[in-house]
Write a protein that holds these residues in place. Structure first.
Motif, PDB file in Angstrom:
ATOM      1  N   THR A  87     -46.743 -37.844   9.621  1.00 22.62           N
ATOM      2  CA  THR A  87     -45.889 -38.359   8.545  1.00 22.62           C
ATOM      3  C   THR A  87     -46.619 -38.366   7.208  1.00 22.62           C
ATOM      4  N   LEU A  88     -47.873 -38.834   7.199  1.00 20.00           N
ATOM      5  CA  LEU A  88     -48.655 -38.836   5.959  1.00 20.00           C
ATOM      6  C   LEU A  88     -48.956 -37.414   5.499  1.00 20.00           C
ATOM      7  N   HIS A  89     -49.221 -36.535   6.446  1.00 18.97           N
ATOM      8  CA  HIS A  89     -49.479 -35.133   6.086  1.00 18.97           C
ATOM      9  C   HIS A  89     -48.236 -34.486   5.490  1.00 18.97           C
ATOM     10  N   LEU A  90     -47.079 -34.795   6.064  1.00 18.77           N
ATOM     11  CA  LEU A  90     -45.824 -34.252   5.542  1.00 18.77           C
ATOM     12  C   LEU A  90     -45.533 -34.768   4.138  1.00 18.77           C
ATOM     13  N   PHE A  91     -45.958 -35.977   3.851  1.00 19.67           N
ATOM     14  CA  PHE A  91     -45.785 -36.527   2.506  1.00 19.67           C
ATOM     15  C   PHE A  91     -46.464 -35.635   1.469  1.00 19.67           C
ATOM     16  N   ALA A  92     -47.640 -35.089   1.839  1.00 23.92           N
ATOM     17  CA  ALA A  92     -48.374 -34.216   0.922  1.00 23.92           C
ATOM     18  C   ALA A  92     -47.802 -32.806   0.918  1.00 23.92           C
ATOM     19  N   THR A  93     -47.543 -32.237   2.091  1.00 24.59           N
ATOM     20  CA  THR A  93     -47.128 -30.832   2.144  1.00 24.59           C
ATOM     21  C   THR A  93     -45.699 -30.626   1.636  1.00 24.59           C
ATOM     22  N   THR A  94     -44.808 -31.582   1.873  1.00 27.33           N
ATOM     23  CA  THR A  94     -43.459 -31.434   1.323  1.00 27.33           C
ATOM     24  C   THR A  94     -43.492 -31.525  -0.206  1.00 27.33           C
ATOM     25  N   SER A  95     -44.388 -32.335  -0.742  1.00 24.13           N
ATOM     26  CA  SER A  95     -44.554 -32.376  -2.199  1.00 24.13           C
ATOM     27  C   SER A  95     -45.070 -31.041  -2.718  1.00 24.13           C
ATOM     28  N   MET A  96     -45.967 -30.411  -1.959  1.00 29.42           N
ATOM     29  CA  MET A  96     -46.426 -29.080  -2.335  1.00 29.42           C
ATOM     30  C   MET A  96     -45.269 -28.090  -2.342  1.00 29.42           C
ATOM     31  N   LEU A 114     -55.194 -38.863   3.585  1.00 23.62           N
ATOM     32  CA  LEU A 114     -53.876 -38.220   3.543  1.00 23.62           C
ATOM     33  C   LEU A 114     -52.909 -39.004   2.664  1.00 23.62           C
ATOM     34  N   ALA A 115     -52.957 -40.326   2.745  1.00 18.89           N
ATOM     35  CA  ALA A 115     -52.076 -41.147   1.903  1.00 18.89           C
ATOM     36  C   ALA A 115     -52.396 -40.959   0.426  1.00 18.89           C
ATOM     37  N   ALA A 116     -53.692 -40.927   0.087  1.00 22.62           N
ATOM     38  CA  ALA A 116     -54.090 -40.759  -1.314  1.00 22.62           C
ATOM     39  C   ALA A 116     -53.728 -39.374  -1.830  1.00 22.62           C
ATOM     40  N   THR A 134     -31.734 -39.447 -10.671  1.00 27.48           N
ATOM     41  CA  THR A 134     -32.956 -39.122 -11.390  1.00 27.48           C
ATOM     42  C   THR A 134     -33.740 -38.063 -10.618  1.00 27.48           C
ATOM     43  N   PRO A 135     -34.674 -37.359 -11.285  1.00 29.43           N
ATOM     44  CA  PRO A 135     -35.527 -36.407 -10.564  1.00 29.43           C
ATOM     45  C   PRO A 135     -36.289 -37.063  -9.416  1.00 29.43           C
ATOM     46  N   PHE A 136     -36.682 -38.330  -9.577  1.00 30.07           N
ATOM     47  CA  PHE A 136     -37.370 -39.030  -8.494  1.00 30.07           C
ATOM     48  C   PHE A 136     -36.481 -39.123  -7.263  1.00 30.07           C
ATOM     49  N   GLU A 137     -35.209 -39.427  -7.452  1.00 26.73           N
ATOM     50  CA  GLU A 137     -34.289 -39.536  -6.325  1.00 26.73           C
ATOM     51  C   GLU A 137     -34.037 -38.170  -5.686  1.00 26.73           C
ATOM     52  N   ILE A 138     -33.918 -37.139  -6.529  1.00 29.33           N
ATOM     53  CA  ILE A 138     -33.696 -35.785  -5.998  1.00 29.33           C
ATOM     54  C   ILE A 138     -34.877 -35.355  -5.136  1.00 29.33           C
ATOM     55  N   MET A 139     -36.072 -35.556  -5.664  1.00 33.90           N
ATOM     56  CA  MET A 139     -37.263 -35.134  -4.927  1.00 33.90           C
ATOM     57  C   MET A 139     -37.469 -35.978  -3.676  1.00 33.90           C
ATOM     58  N   SER A 140     -37.289 -37.273  -3.771  1.00 31.00           N
ATOM     59  CA  SER A 140     -37.469 -38.140  -2.604  1.00 31.00           C
ATOM     60  C   SER A 140     -36.512 -37.765  -1.482  1.00 31.00           C
ATOM     61  N   ALA A 141     -35.305 -37.403  -1.844  1.00 34.55           N
ATOM     62  CA  ALA A 141     -34.322 -37.015  -0.827  1.00 34.55           C
ATOM     63  C   ALA A 141     -34.760 -35.760  -0.086  1.00 34.55           C
ATOM     64  N   LYS A 142     -35.258 -34.783  -0.834  1.00 35.86           N
ATOM     65  CA  LYS A 142     -35.699 -33.541  -0.195  1.00 35.86           C
ATOM     66  C   LYS A 142     -36.938 -33.776   0.656  1.00 35.86           C
ATOM     67  N   VAL A 143     -37.832 -34.640   0.193  1.00 36.41           N
ATOM     68  CA  VAL A 143     -39.059 -34.900   0.930  1.00 36.41           C
ATOM     69  C   VAL A 143     -38.759 -35.591   2.254  1.00 36.41           C
ATOM     70  N   TRP A 144     -37.929 -36.642   2.239  1.00 39.42           N
ATOM     71  CA  TRP A 144     -37.709 -37.374   3.487  1.00 39.42           C
ATOM     72  C   TRP A 144     -36.848 -36.581   4.470  1.00 39.42           C
ATOM     73  N   SER A 145     -35.866 -35.839   3.963  1.00 36.91           N
ATOM     74  CA  SER A 145     -34.982 -35.105   4.874  1.00 36.91           C
ATOM     75  C   SER A 145     -35.714 -33.968   5.570  1.00 36.91           C
ATOM     76  N   MET A 146     -36.450 -33.158   4.798  1.00 36.51           N
ATOM     77  CA  MET A 146     -37.177 -32.050   5.415  1.00 36.51           C
ATOM     78  C   MET A 146     -38.356 -32.566   6.243  1.00 36.51           C
ATOM     79  N   GLY A 147     -38.954 -33.684   5.801  1.00 31.98           N
ATOM     80  CA  GLY A 147     -40.032 -34.272   6.577  1.00 31.98           C
ATOM     81  C   GLY A 147     -39.557 -34.764   7.935  1.00 31.98           C
ATOM     82  N   VAL A 148     -38.373 -35.360   7.978  1.00 31.63           N
ATOM     83  CA  VAL A 148     -37.815 -35.838   9.248  1.00 31.63           C
ATOM     84  C   VAL A 148     -37.551 -34.668  10.189  1.00 31.63           C
ATOM     85  N   VAL A 149     -37.070 -33.556   9.656  1.00 30.71           N
ATOM     86  CA  VAL A 149     -36.802 -32.379  10.493  1.00 30.71           C
ATOM     87  C   VAL A 149     -38.088 -31.886  11.139  1.00 30.71           C
ATOM     88  N   VAL A 150     -39.138 -31.726  10.334  1.00 24.48           N
ATOM     89  CA  VAL A 150     -40.410 -31.239  10.862  1.00 24.48           C
ATOM     90  C   VAL A 150     -41.029 -32.259  11.814  1.00 24.48           C
TER      91      VAL A 150
END
Length: 371
Positions: free
Chosen positions: A264-273, A351-353, A216-232
């Protein structure tokens, strides 16, 4: 469990794709090492080995004292030149500063007149010009006052303010520059990496493969968010330990783990951006232009360069919706003042919100672009 497995496997695929992209890997390494070092030390706190020439037309005791005040390592040994050589030396770039002491300078000063000294500054030498001009002004003022008083030493005043510098006792510019630099790099890299990951799928034609898979698009996006977030996040932890604390010798009084939690919370927002921008752009150049349009206001208006209190109230209110505003407050509180969770919990909550709102906004845009 199947959804979690899909998110994990798709994230591993993103990490493998990033590993095969040497340009992005080089950008990550540079951004968290040399870029931080250069931003922290690029603006000198005082002149260093600045070139200065003096036209001494007075040849007095006072003019000699002023010239002797230009000492290393702030200035190179002053060069004695004539008035006719002054413009040529500035035009050819041999001298950053030229000082013209007029004839009769000491005599006029002792007679109660107000003589002037001409200081020419090569403003193209940006790193030295502004700090050096103020430094020269202080040297001249100190030497003239001591000459008139006939002794060296501070004069007594009725009231004396005792100044205590909190958190940065020596006002070391690199301390502030290093923290501000790593905050900027975290924001920039997280947006670039996630946006580039989505555009890479489109350019390589693998986005069509994902559409026919049971994901699903949710899974595609979640994968990109966590992988790139972990790198940063990993790059941030290494840079904080070896570049900021080790190379630049910046003391970190606060909890590194608490700061990384805020990252981590900041990356949650910026990776979504980054995902959102990746859905708008059709190529990497377009993504770069979008990031420039957004990143510069985020960095300038978030309080990292100038205090938010000095900005218009409307701008302050608008920037409360930006994750960088709360992240800068959190980073400065933890890394400068040693604040704990009891102090920075409002920023963590904000940041979480904001990250949640950005995530679902980007997810909605991603669904539309995929279908």
């Amino acid at each position: 469990m199947r959804k979690l497995s899909n998110i994990l496997q798709l994230g591993i695929k993103e990490l493998r794709s990033l590993y095969r992209d040497p340009a992005l890997l080089l950008l990550i390494v540079y951004s968290f090492t040399l870029s931080i070092y250069s931003q922290a030390t690029g603006v000198p706190e005082s002149p260093f080995h600045a070139t200065i020439a003096v036209v001494d037309e007075d040849r007095s005791q006072l003019s000699a004292r002023i010239i002797d005040g230009f000492q290393e390592p702030y200035f190179l040994k002053p060069s004695y030149i004539t008035l006719s050589e002054m413009d040529g030396g500035m035009d050819t770039g041999r001298y950053t500063f030229t000082l013209n002491i007029p004839p009769g300078f000491q005599r006029d000063l002792l007679a109660g007149r107000r003589p002037t000294i001409q200081l020419n500054v090569d403003a193209t030498q940006i790193s030295q010009a502004f700090s050096g001009a103020g430094h020269i002004q202080r040297i001249i003022d100190d030497e003239v006052m001591e000459f008139l008083r006939r002794y060296r030493g501070a004069s007594a005043t009725p009231v004396q303010a005792v100044v205590h510098m909190a958190y940065n006792p020596n006002l070391v510019q690199s301390w502030f520059g290093a923290i501000n630099a790593i905050v900027s790099q975290i924001t920039m890299l997280s947006i670039i990496l996630t946006g580039a990951a989505l555009i890479r799928e489109r350019e390589h034609g693998t986005i069509e493969h994902l559409l026919v898979m049971p994901v699903t698009p949710f899974e595609i996006m979640s994968a990109k968010v966590w992988s790139m977030g972990v790198v940063v996040l990993l790059a941030t932890a290494l840079s904080l330990r070896f570049v900021i604390e080790g190379w630049l010798a910046v003391p970190i009084p606060g909890s590194t783990l608490l700061f990384l939690g805020g990252v981590t919370l900041h990356l949650f927002a910026t990776t979504s951006m980054g995902i959102f921008f990746g859905t708008l752009a059709r190529s990497m150049p377009q993504l770069g232009l979008l990031i420039i349009l957004v990143l510069l206001p985020l960095q300038i208006l978030s309080g990292g360069m100038t205090p938010r209190e000095s900005m218009p109230v409307l701008v302050q209110d608008i920037m409360l919706a930006a994750p960088t505003t709360h992240f800068v407050e959190l980073a400065q509180a933890i890394l400068f003042r040693g604040a704990g969770a009891s102090v920075v919990w409002p920023q963590l909550l904000a940041l979480a919100a904001i990250g949640t709102a950005f995530f679902f906004g980007a997810l909605s845009r991603l669904r539309k672009s995929l279908h």
